[in-house]
Design an enzyme around this catalytic site. Structure first.
Site, mmCIF file in Angstrom:
data_model
loop_
_atom_site.group_PDB
_atom_site.id
_atom_site.type_symbol
_atom_site.label_atom_id
_atom_site.label_comp_id
_atom_site.label_asym_id
_atom_site.label_seq_id
_atom_site.Cartn_x
_atom_site.Cartn_y
_atom_site.Cartn_z
ATOM 1 N N SER A 198 0.835 -1.197 0.000
ATOM 2 C CA SER A 198 0.000 0.000 0.000
ATOM 3 C C SER A 198 0.873 1.253 0.000
ATOM 4 O O SER A 198 1.647 1.453 -0.933
ATOM 5 C CB SER A 198 -0.968 -0.047 1.185
ATOM 6 N N ASP A 229 -10.150 -4.181 -4.232
ATOM 7 C CA ASP A 229 -9.292 -3.133 -3.672
ATOM 8 C C ASP A 229 -9.415 -1.896 -4.558
ATOM 9 O O ASP A 229 -9.219 -1.986 -5.772
ATOM 10 C CB ASP A 229 -7.846 -3.628 -3.652
ATOM 11 N N HIS A 251 -7.743 -5.552 0.013
ATOM 12 C CA HIS A 251 -6.589 -4.776 0.453
ATOM 13 C C HIS A 251 -6.214 -5.189 1.882
ATOM 14 O O HIS A 251 -7.076 -5.422 2.716
ATOM 15 C CB HIS A 251 -6.958 -3.291 0.426
#
Length: 335
Positions: free
Chosen positions: A172, A266, A296
């Site tokens: 991320s 996601d 995610h």
């Protein structure tokens, strides 16, 4: 959205407990919200969600002192290895940058993943506790990650690692950092990076890709989260396309090969695919994998989303190909 049952159950319970998500707080409240989530993640029984660290690796804590005097905590995961000669003692090293939207998170949230990489790939994993926004906005977090990478390369002998076999990895916001550190290392003359492993990375701040709307209310990360956090990280919107903020806008030639993983459910999914295309257009070798029905955050939530173990296995295999010399025999974890 055909989510796995365990993911649905987790998200339903989490939303009742954490009514004010960390990433949707204002600058004046985000640190308190982040601290609350950190405490929750370390409560007894949390490993039922996050996964237990591989017993084939051991963890230790140290710190890097940067040229300006800043001290950055580092959590180091070492595989339990047998070596046949002294030269084999220096193991490959993987710098790891945690996720959390640049405003939350710490090395412990990805403990099972980092320990699994260390045990599986026979590499030392150095997870960086970089400084966070909004107190430390762009470029401090990515500069911390680069400085920690340089520090590890410069202290390779005392750390027992081989600076010539170095990779970067992150998920991320940490995937953004891994991509940016790869750019910085190229632009600033080192250290040499053999692989960049980008796990559901954010590479284009403020962008509006189809997956952001398709997965607007997905578990773990929502469209509202995305719209809030990048402003906290990058208060000066004129820098939105700065390559060290949004690496999609960089010149991509002469970058290390990449592994890019994405998750079907996601809002960041499409950014990984777009970045893979940009790297390939510049002649960079890329392996792109989209994990079906995953959400995610699987790096931090092993037992919540399907595909986490498979994703770790892929990462280990790609790292082995890039880094590992077969002189070290990794001991299997005890049963």
């Amino acid at each position: 959205m055909s989510l796995p049952l365990r993911t649905k159950v987790f998200w339903s319970i989490y939303r009742r407990v954490e009514r004010d998500p960390v990433m949707q707080q204002g600058a004046d409240k985000v640190r308190a919200a982040s601290d609350r989530r950190r405490k929750m993640s370390r409560m007894p029984g949390s490993s039922l969600l996050t996964g237990r660290p591989d017993r084939g690796a051991v963890a230790e804590d140290t710190a890097a002192t940067l040229p300006d005097g800043t001290t950055l905590p580092l959590r180091i995961y070492r595989p339990q290895v047998r070596t046949t000669d002294a030269a084999a003692d220096a193991l490959p090293v993987v710098m790891y940058f945690h996720g959390g939207g640049w405003v939350s998170g710490d090395p412990w949230q990805s403990e099972w993943w980092c320990a699994g990489v260390a045990a599986g790939a026979g590499a030392v994993v150095v997870s960086v506790d970089y400084r966070l926004a909004p107190e430390h906005p762009f470029p401090t977090p990515v500069e911390d990650c680069y400085a920690a990478t340089v520090w590890v390369a410069e202290h390779a002998r005392e750390l027992g690692v081989d600076a010539d076999r170095l990779a970067v990895m992150g998920d991320s916001a940490g995937g953004n950092a891994a991509a940016v550190v790869s750019l910085m290392a190229r632009d600033r003359g080192g250290p040499r990076i053999r692989l960049q492993a980008l796990i559901y990375p954010s590479v284009d701040l403020g962008a509006d890709y189809p997956s952001k709307h398709e997965n607007a209310d997905a578990p773990v990360l929502t469209r509202k989260d995305l719209d809030t956090t990048w402003h906290l990280y990058l208060p000066d919107e004129s820098k939105m396309h700065d390559p060290y903020a949004s690496p999609l806008y960089a010149e991509h030639h002469d970058l290390p090969p990449a592994l890019i993983q994405t998750a079907q459910y996601d809002p960041l999914r499409d950014q990984g695919a777009v970045y893979a295309a940009a790297l390939r257009a510049a002649g960079v070798s890329v392996r792109l994998t989209n994990y079906v029905r995953a959400v995610h955050g699987y790096v931090s939530l092993r037992n919540v989303t399907i595909g986490a173990d498979q994703a770790l296995g892929e990462a280990v295999a790609v790292l082995e190909d890039a880094l590992v010399e077969r002189s070290a025999d990794v001991v299997a974890p005890a049963e």
